[in-house]
Design a protein around this motif. Structure first.
Motif, PDB file in Angstrom:
ATOM      1  N   GLU A  38       0.884  -1.166   0.150  1.00  0.00           N
ATOM      2  CA  GLU A  38      -0.086   0.054   0.137  1.00  0.00           C
ATOM      3  C   GLU A  38       0.872   1.223   0.029  1.00  0.00           C
ATOM      4  O   GLU A  38       0.661   2.266  -0.530  1.00  0.00           O
ATOM      5  N   LEU A  87     -13.510   4.701   7.572  1.00  0.00           N
ATOM      6  CA  LEU A  87     -14.335   3.739   8.229  1.00  0.00           C
ATOM      7  C   LEU A  87     -15.883   4.732   8.681  1.00  0.00           C
ATOM      8  O   LEU A  87     -16.621   4.203   9.131  1.00  0.00           O
ATOM      9  N   GLN A  95     -14.761   4.042  -3.402  1.00  0.00           N
ATOM     10  CA  GLN A  95     -13.933   3.132  -3.845  1.00  0.00           C
ATOM     11  C   GLN A  95     -12.553   2.984  -3.410  1.00  0.00           C
ATOM     12  O   GLN A  95     -11.642   2.072  -3.695  1.00  0.00           O
ATOM     13  N   ARG A  98      -8.368   3.586   1.390  1.00  0.00           N
ATOM     14  CA  ARG A  98      -8.241   2.675   2.466  1.00  0.00           C
ATOM     15  C   ARG A  98      -6.842   2.275   2.575  1.00  0.00           C
ATOM     16  O   ARG A  98      -6.172   1.759   3.575  1.00  0.00           O
ATOM     17  N   LEU A 102      -5.123   0.770   6.029  1.00  0.00           N
ATOM     18  CA  LEU A 102      -4.614  -0.613   6.113  1.00  0.00           C
ATOM     19  C   LEU A 102      -3.057  -0.578   6.741  1.00  0.00           C
ATOM     20  O   LEU A 102      -2.823  -1.383   7.526  1.00  0.00           O
TER      21      LEU A 102
ATOM     22  N   SER B  58      -6.075  -2.826  -1.156  1.00  0.00           N
ATOM     23  CA  SER B  58      -6.945  -1.764  -0.965  1.00  0.00           C
ATOM     24  C   SER B  58      -7.831  -1.534  -2.302  1.00  0.00           C
ATOM     25  O   SER B  58      -8.910  -1.185  -2.399  1.00  0.00           O
ATOM     26  N   ILE B  61     -10.274  -4.015  -2.745  1.00  0.00           N
ATOM     27  CA  ILE B  61     -11.487  -3.858  -2.039  1.00  0.00           C
ATOM     28  C   ILE B  61     -12.250  -2.807  -2.763  1.00  0.00           C
ATOM     29  O   ILE B  61     -13.582  -2.977  -2.743  1.00  0.00           O
ATOM     30  N   GLY B  62     -11.853  -1.647  -3.084  1.00  0.00           N
ATOM     31  CA  GLY B  62     -12.489  -0.644  -3.701  1.00  0.00           C
ATOM     32  C   GLY B  62     -13.156  -1.272  -4.906  1.00  0.00           C
ATOM     33  O   GLY B  62     -14.434  -0.844  -5.282  1.00  0.00           O
ATOM     34  N   GLU B  63     -12.598  -2.332  -5.703  1.00  0.00           N
ATOM     35  CA  GLU B  63     -13.152  -2.808  -6.743  1.00  0.00           C
ATOM     36  C   GLU B  63     -14.547  -3.541  -6.288  1.00  0.00           C
ATOM     37  O   GLU B  63     -15.311  -3.442  -7.072  1.00  0.00           O
ATOM     38  N   VAL B  65     -16.424  -2.967  -4.082  1.00  0.00           N
ATOM     39  CA  VAL B  65     -17.175  -1.988  -3.244  1.00  0.00           C
ATOM     40  C   VAL B  65     -17.892  -1.447  -4.539  1.00  0.00           C
ATOM     41  O   VAL B  65     -19.191  -1.118  -4.654  1.00  0.00           O
ATOM     42  N   SER B  66     -17.304  -0.988  -5.687  1.00  0.00           N
ATOM     43  CA  SER B  66     -17.428  -0.675  -6.847  1.00  0.00           C
ATOM     44  C   SER B  66     -18.604  -1.392  -7.584  1.00  0.00           C
ATOM     45  O   SER B  66     -19.626  -1.181  -8.274  1.00  0.00           O
ATOM     46  N   PHE B  68     -20.209  -3.884  -6.344  1.00  0.00           N
ATOM     47  CA  PHE B  68     -21.658  -3.907  -5.300  1.00  0.00           C
ATOM     48  C   PHE B  68     -22.501  -2.777  -5.463  1.00  0.00           C
ATOM     49  O   PHE B  68     -23.973  -3.107  -5.921  1.00  0.00           O
ATOM     50  N   THR B  69     -21.921  -1.546  -5.465  1.00  0.00           N
ATOM     51  CA  THR B  69     -22.734  -0.351  -5.816  1.00  0.00           C
ATOM     52  C   THR B  69     -23.323  -0.388  -7.163  1.00  0.00           C
ATOM     53  O   THR B  69     -24.551   0.164  -7.525  1.00  0.00           O
ATOM     54  N   LEU B  90      -9.907  -8.808   6.301  1.00  0.00           N
ATOM     55  CA  LEU B  90      -9.712  -7.568   5.462  1.00  0.00           C
ATOM     56  C   LEU B  90     -10.974  -6.700   5.386  1.00  0.00           C
ATOM     57  O   LEU B  90     -11.141  -5.766   5.771  1.00  0.00           O
ATOM     58  N   ILE B  93     -11.754  -5.578   9.163  1.00  0.00           N
ATOM     59  CA  ILE B  93     -11.086  -4.286   9.518  1.00  0.00           C
ATOM     60  C   ILE B  93     -11.512  -3.011   8.923  1.00  0.00           C
ATOM     61  O   ILE B  93     -11.875  -1.927   9.380  1.00  0.00           O
ATOM     62  N   THR B  94     -12.033  -3.266   7.519  1.00  0.00           N
ATOM     63  CA  THR B  94     -12.474  -2.015   6.892  1.00  0.00           C
ATOM     64  C   THR B  94     -13.923  -1.912   6.934  1.00  0.00           C
ATOM     65  O   THR B  94     -14.660  -1.126   6.489  1.00  0.00           O
ATOM     66  N   LYS B  95     -14.515  -2.560   7.824  1.00  0.00           N
ATOM     67  CA  LYS B  95     -16.175  -2.502   8.262  1.00  0.00           C
ATOM     68  C   LYS B  95     -17.147  -2.757   7.252  1.00  0.00           C
ATOM     69  O   LYS B  95     -18.153  -2.152   7.067  1.00  0.00           O
ATOM     70  N   LEU B  96     -16.776  -3.441   6.100  1.00  0.00           N
ATOM     71  CA  LEU B  96     -17.555  -3.850   4.865  1.00  0.00           C
ATOM     72  C   LEU B  96     -17.958  -5.015   5.024  1.00  0.00           C
ATOM     73  O   LEU B  96     -19.007  -5.455   4.262  1.00  0.00           O
ATOM     74  N   VAL B  99     -21.728  -4.713   5.356  1.00  0.00           N
ATOM     75  CA  VAL B  99     -22.463  -4.205   3.936  1.00  0.00           C
ATOM     76  C   VAL B  99     -22.744  -5.322   2.958  1.00  0.00           C
ATOM     77  O   VAL B  99     -23.630  -5.475   2.511  1.00  0.00           O
TER      78      VAL B  99
END
Lengths: 139, 115
Positions: A38, A87, A95, A98, A102, B58, B61-63, B65-66, B68-69, B90, B93-96, B99
């Motif tokens: 990251e 958060l 998107q 994070r 992390l 990360s 993860i963004g992908e 989320v993307s 999903f939306t 993971l 930790i990211t609170k997803l 979701v």
């Protein structure tokens, strides 16, 4: 290192090898290598913006108590306090954003330093079984 | 190891079997393109099988989320199947984790789309 994704992957491999030699278990190594990845992504993508004329400096130092990893870029600079909390409810479904979260989640200590130009991030992980680690565990 | 994606249809649900790493670059692009293709065909019940996904960064993860939306915006539903411990942790930790609708059994996951 060049500002490329190949450098990111190479740094991740190096971090895994060095963390293995330092005696970190698989779980810790997973988090540590992700933190390095990251930090490298931030440097290559957000810092240097893939500019072939800008370099990323990566260093590993092991002093017997800690593994210290430094990643520096030559980009426009980062103000860590201004990075939104991923958060927070309004950011949860965004998107991106994070990476630094992390890094902080997986490392014991994270420091930022402003360069001219750029940003240097220092990632510190205490080596298990050392005095520092025992002090940490008892507090 | 780069990411691979293949799709199959079971009882009106599109199951996307993913393997490898979902990271910045190729992995994230493969996921994005696959979801785009599935939605383009009009399929809106999507089950992402992450059982063989060894690593997500990360960007990955963004992908997720993307994806999903995007599916939700089109009136569909996207669920996750067979999370590895790493991916599970993971998302915690990211609170997803709360979701996403996370499923552990494929047959039950497919049934859950019709409820």
């Amino acid at each position: 290192m060049e500002s490329t994704l190949e450098s990111v992957n190479k740094a991740e491999e190096m971090a895994d090898q060095i963390a293995t030699q330092a005696g970190f278990d698989e779980d810790v190594r997973g988090g540590l290598t992700m933190a390095v990845r990251e930090a490298m992504v931030n440097a290559v993508l957000h810092g240097n913006a893939y500019d072939p004329d800008k370099r990323v400096n990566l260093s590993f130092e092991q002093n017997g108590r800690e593994l210290i990893i430094t990643v520096g870029d030559e980009g426009k600079g980062l103000e860590p306090a201004e990075v939104p909390d991923p958060l927070a409810p309004e950011n949860l479904m965004k998107q991106s954003g994070r990476g630094i979260f992390l890094i902080r989640a997986f490392m014991d200590e994270v420091r930022f330093r402003k360069l001219e130009p750029g940003t240097e991030i220092t990632l510190i992980k205490r080596i298990p079984g050392t005095e520092l680690d025992r002090q940490e565990a008892s507090t | 190891m780069s990411m691979k994606a293949s799709t199959r249809q079971v009882d009106g649900v599109t199951i996307v079997d993913l393997s490898g790493r979902i990271t910045l670059g190729e992995g994230s692009v493969v996921l994005r393109d696959t979801i785009k293709d599935v939605l383009g065909k009009g399929d809106k019940k999507i089950l992402l099988n992450l059982g063989d996904v060894s690593y997500i960064d990360s960007s990955g993860i963004g992908e997720l989320v993307s994806a999903f939306t995007s599916v939700q915006r089109q009136g569909g539903d996207l669920k996750l199947l067979h999370l590895t411990k790493k991916v599970h942790d993971l998302l915690q930790i990211t609170k997803l984790y709360t979701v996403f609708d996370v499923q552990e059994d494929e047959a039950n996951a497919i049934k859950s789309f019709t409820k």
